[in-house]
Design a protein around this motif. Structure first.
Motif, PDB file in Angstrom:
ATOM      1  N   PHE A 168      36.061  26.665  25.344  1.00 47.38           N
ATOM      2  CA  PHE A 168      35.476  27.241  26.696  1.00 47.38           C
ATOM      3  C   PHE A 168      35.086  26.102  27.563  1.00 47.38           C
ATOM      4  O   PHE A 168      34.463  25.095  27.153  1.00 47.38           O
ATOM      5  CB  PHE A 168      34.227  27.860  26.464  1.00 47.38           C
ATOM      6  CG  PHE A 168      33.713  28.750  27.516  1.00 47.38           C
ATOM      7  CD1 PHE A 168      34.290  29.664  28.356  1.00 47.38           C
ATOM      8  CD2 PHE A 168      32.548  28.029  28.151  1.00 47.38           C
ATOM      9  CE1 PHE A 168      33.747  30.269  29.339  1.00 47.38           C
ATOM     10  CE2 PHE A 168      31.957  28.392  29.484  1.00 47.38           C
ATOM     11  CZ  PHE A 168      32.668  29.752  30.023  1.00 47.38           C
ATOM     12  N   TYR A 169      35.431  26.071  28.780  1.00 39.24           N
ATOM     13  CA  TYR A 169      35.173  24.891  29.827  1.00 39.24           C
ATOM     14  C   TYR A 169      34.029  25.242  30.686  1.00 39.24           C
ATOM     15  O   TYR A 169      34.162  26.311  31.264  1.00 39.24           O
ATOM     16  CB  TYR A 169      36.326  24.641  30.824  1.00 39.24           C
ATOM     17  CG  TYR A 169      37.666  23.875  29.994  1.00 39.24           C
ATOM     18  CD1 TYR A 169      37.447  22.551  29.552  1.00 39.24           C
ATOM     19  CD2 TYR A 169      38.632  24.711  29.634  1.00 39.24           C
ATOM     20  CE1 TYR A 169      38.522  22.057  28.891  1.00 39.24           C
ATOM     21  CE2 TYR A 169      39.729  24.070  28.913  1.00 39.24           C
ATOM     22  CZ  TYR A 169      39.638  22.963  28.441  1.00 39.24           C
ATOM     23  OH  TYR A 169      40.744  22.140  27.853  1.00 39.24           O
ATOM     24  N   LEU A 170      32.983  24.356  30.539  1.00 38.60           N
ATOM     25  CA  LEU A 170      31.769  24.673  31.487  1.00 38.60           C
ATOM     26  C   LEU A 170      31.474  23.586  32.516  1.00 38.60           C
ATOM     27  O   LEU A 170      31.711  22.296  32.177  1.00 38.60           O
ATOM     28  CB  LEU A 170      30.628  24.599  30.266  1.00 38.60           C
ATOM     29  CG  LEU A 170      29.348  25.074  30.845  1.00 38.60           C
ATOM     30  CD1 LEU A 170      29.283  26.616  31.396  1.00 38.60           C
ATOM     31  CD2 LEU A 170      28.143  24.765  30.130  1.00 38.60           C
ATOM     32  N   GLY A 171      31.393  24.085  33.931  1.00 38.63           N
ATOM     33  CA  GLY A 171      31.100  23.405  34.797  1.00 38.63           C
ATOM     34  C   GLY A 171      29.958  22.584  34.622  1.00 38.63           C
ATOM     35  O   GLY A 171      28.893  23.134  34.203  1.00 38.63           O
ATOM     36  N   THR A 172      29.628  21.521  35.593  1.00 36.25           N
ATOM     37  CA  THR A 172      28.315  20.730  35.492  1.00 36.25           C
ATOM     38  C   THR A 172      27.244  21.575  36.065  1.00 36.25           C
ATOM     39  O   THR A 172      26.064  21.676  35.516  1.00 36.25           O
ATOM     40  CB  THR A 172      28.493  19.534  36.322  1.00 36.25           C
ATOM     41  OG1 THR A 172      28.903  19.582  37.543  1.00 36.25           O
ATOM     42  CG2 THR A 172      29.243  18.421  35.657  1.00 36.25           C
ATOM     43  N   LEU A 215      33.500  22.611  26.276  1.00 32.60           N
ATOM     44  CA  LEU A 215      34.029  21.189  26.958  1.00 32.60           C
ATOM     45  C   LEU A 215      33.912  21.298  28.350  1.00 32.60           C
ATOM     46  O   LEU A 215      33.663  22.244  29.041  1.00 32.60           O
ATOM     47  CB  LEU A 215      35.688  21.135  26.699  1.00 32.60           C
ATOM     48  CG  LEU A 215      36.263  21.026  25.238  1.00 32.60           C
ATOM     49  CD1 LEU A 215      37.700  20.834  25.482  1.00 32.60           C
ATOM     50  CD2 LEU A 215      35.560  19.848  24.520  1.00 32.60           C
ATOM     51  N   PRO A 216      33.669  19.841  28.928  1.00 34.31           N
ATOM     52  CA  PRO A 216      33.547  19.734  30.389  1.00 34.31           C
ATOM     53  C   PRO A 216      34.546  20.491  31.239  1.00 34.31           C
ATOM     54  O   PRO A 216      35.921  19.884  30.795  1.00 34.31           O
ATOM     55  CB  PRO A 216      33.281  18.319  30.692  1.00 34.31           C
ATOM     56  CG  PRO A 216      32.957  17.639  29.249  1.00 34.31           C
ATOM     57  CD  PRO A 216      33.538  18.546  28.321  1.00 34.31           C
ATOM     58  N   ALA A 217      34.272  20.851  32.210  1.00 35.08           N
ATOM     59  CA  ALA A 217      35.272  21.584  33.236  1.00 35.08           C
ATOM     60  C   ALA A 217      36.297  20.571  33.697  1.00 35.08           C
ATOM     61  O   ALA A 217      37.624  20.899  34.013  1.00 35.08           O
ATOM     62  CB  ALA A 217      34.752  22.381  34.495  1.00 35.08           C
ATOM     63  N   SER A 218      35.939  19.243  33.837  1.00 33.82           N
ATOM     64  CA  SER A 218      36.687  18.266  34.249  1.00 33.82           C
ATOM     65  C   SER A 218      37.842  18.082  33.451  1.00 33.82           C
ATOM     66  O   SER A 218      38.877  17.367  33.768  1.00 33.82           O
ATOM     67  CB  SER A 218      35.775  16.870  34.337  1.00 33.82           C
ATOM     68  OG  SER A 218      35.292  16.620  33.389  1.00 33.82           O
ATOM     69  N   GLN A 219      37.968  18.490  32.102  1.00 34.00           N
ATOM     70  CA  GLN A 219      38.746  18.075  31.211  1.00 34.00           C
ATOM     71  C   GLN A 219      40.088  19.044  31.201  1.00 34.00           C
ATOM     72  O   GLN A 219      41.083  19.230  30.582  1.00 34.00           O
ATOM     73  CB  GLN A 219      38.144  17.989  29.648  1.00 34.00           C
ATOM     74  CG  GLN A 219      37.280  16.970  29.543  1.00 34.00           C
ATOM     75  CD  GLN A 219      37.181  16.593  28.163  1.00 34.00           C
ATOM     76  OE1 GLN A 219      37.555  17.411  27.217  1.00 34.00           O
ATOM     77  NE2 GLN A 219      35.958  16.031  28.053  1.00 34.00           N
ATOM     78  N   ALA A 220      39.629  20.222  31.881  1.00 35.61           N
ATOM     79  CA  ALA A 220      40.764  21.324  31.916  1.00 35.61           C
ATOM     80  C   ALA A 220      41.795  21.077  32.989  1.00 35.61           C
ATOM     81  O   ALA A 220      41.620  20.671  34.115  1.00 35.61           O
ATOM     82  CB  ALA A 220      39.815  22.593  32.503  1.00 35.61           C
TER      83      ALA A 220
END
Length: 229
Positions: free
Chosen positions: A21-25, A45-50
């Motif tokens: 699951f990607y979560l934004g800052t 995981l950080p959304a920046s990695q998506a």
């Protein structure tokens, strides 16, 4: 954005064969959403990695990114938010809300209503992940026992079928409203999982919804019988 458990389930992604699951800052998770990710061992995981997503459509085409009027049927497929399976999930959300309120208002029913709530959540999970729904007893009753008790309540509880009225107890009337919510979800399930030709694509979910309806009706019968004593 504050992600609920439902929204987390709908936005799971696949990375190297594992669900993530990607979560934004600036994004946050509700406690139930975070508990779900922990319980299912899904990495946040950080959304920046998506990487930019390329989604499949039911028509066979593809779409880059997710427009506002569409949502996830599963991790790879986008559908309009009016899709019957999405509508069914919405009905289950409403049903969960009714179950939680009933459980809070009537502590003596909390255990049984908690089992019904857990079944509703398993149904959503198995629909989103397209997994088979495990069979099992509900509130200690197998499917055939549920059918007999809901069809012949006089034999088991000394209480015949009845029509609710304004003089019934609050427990009976709240359970009647809950029963209506279950039936609405059950009808929505039929719209989602029965083809125009009459074929059933998810008999396990339709069977579970029928069992849930029977169980809530039995709780209503039990409360009516207790009030008549």
């Amino acid at each position: 954005m504050l992600y609920s458990e439902k929204e987390v389930r709908e936005n799971l992604r696949n990375r190297e064969g594992k669900r993530v699951f990607y979560l934004g800052t600036r994004d946050q998770l509700t406690s139930s959403a975070r508990d779900y990710l922990t319980r299912e061992r899904i990495e946040i995981l950080p959304a920046s990695q998506a990487a930019p997503e390329r989604y499949r459509l039911l028509s066979g085409g593809f779409m880059e990114g997710k427009p506002e009027h569409m949502t996830h049927l599963n991790a790879q497929v986008l559908v309009p938010k009016t899709h019957p399976r999405i509508a069914f999930r919405g009905k289950l959300d409403s049903l969960e809300a009714e179950l939680l309120l009933c459980g809070q208002d009537f502590p003596h029913l909390e255990k049984d209503l908690g089992e019904v709530l857990e079944l509703a959540r398993r149904i959503i999970r198995c629909d989103v992940l397209e997994e088979p729904l495990p069979d099992g007893k509900l509130c200690g009753l197998a499917e055939e026992e549920l059918r007999k008790r809901s069809h012949f309540p006089q034999d088991f509880y000394g209480q015949p079928h009845f029509m609710p009225n304004v003089r019934d107890t609050r427990e009976v009337l709240r359970l009647n409203r809950l029963r209506c919510a279950v039936r609405e979800a059950e009808i929505s399930a039929a719209a989602a999982f029965v083809t125009p030709e009459g074929s059933v694509t998810r008999p396990d979910i339709l069977r579970a919804m029928n069992r849930m309806s029977s169980m809530v009706y039995i709780l209503m019968i039990r409360e009516k019988a207790a009030a008549e004593r």
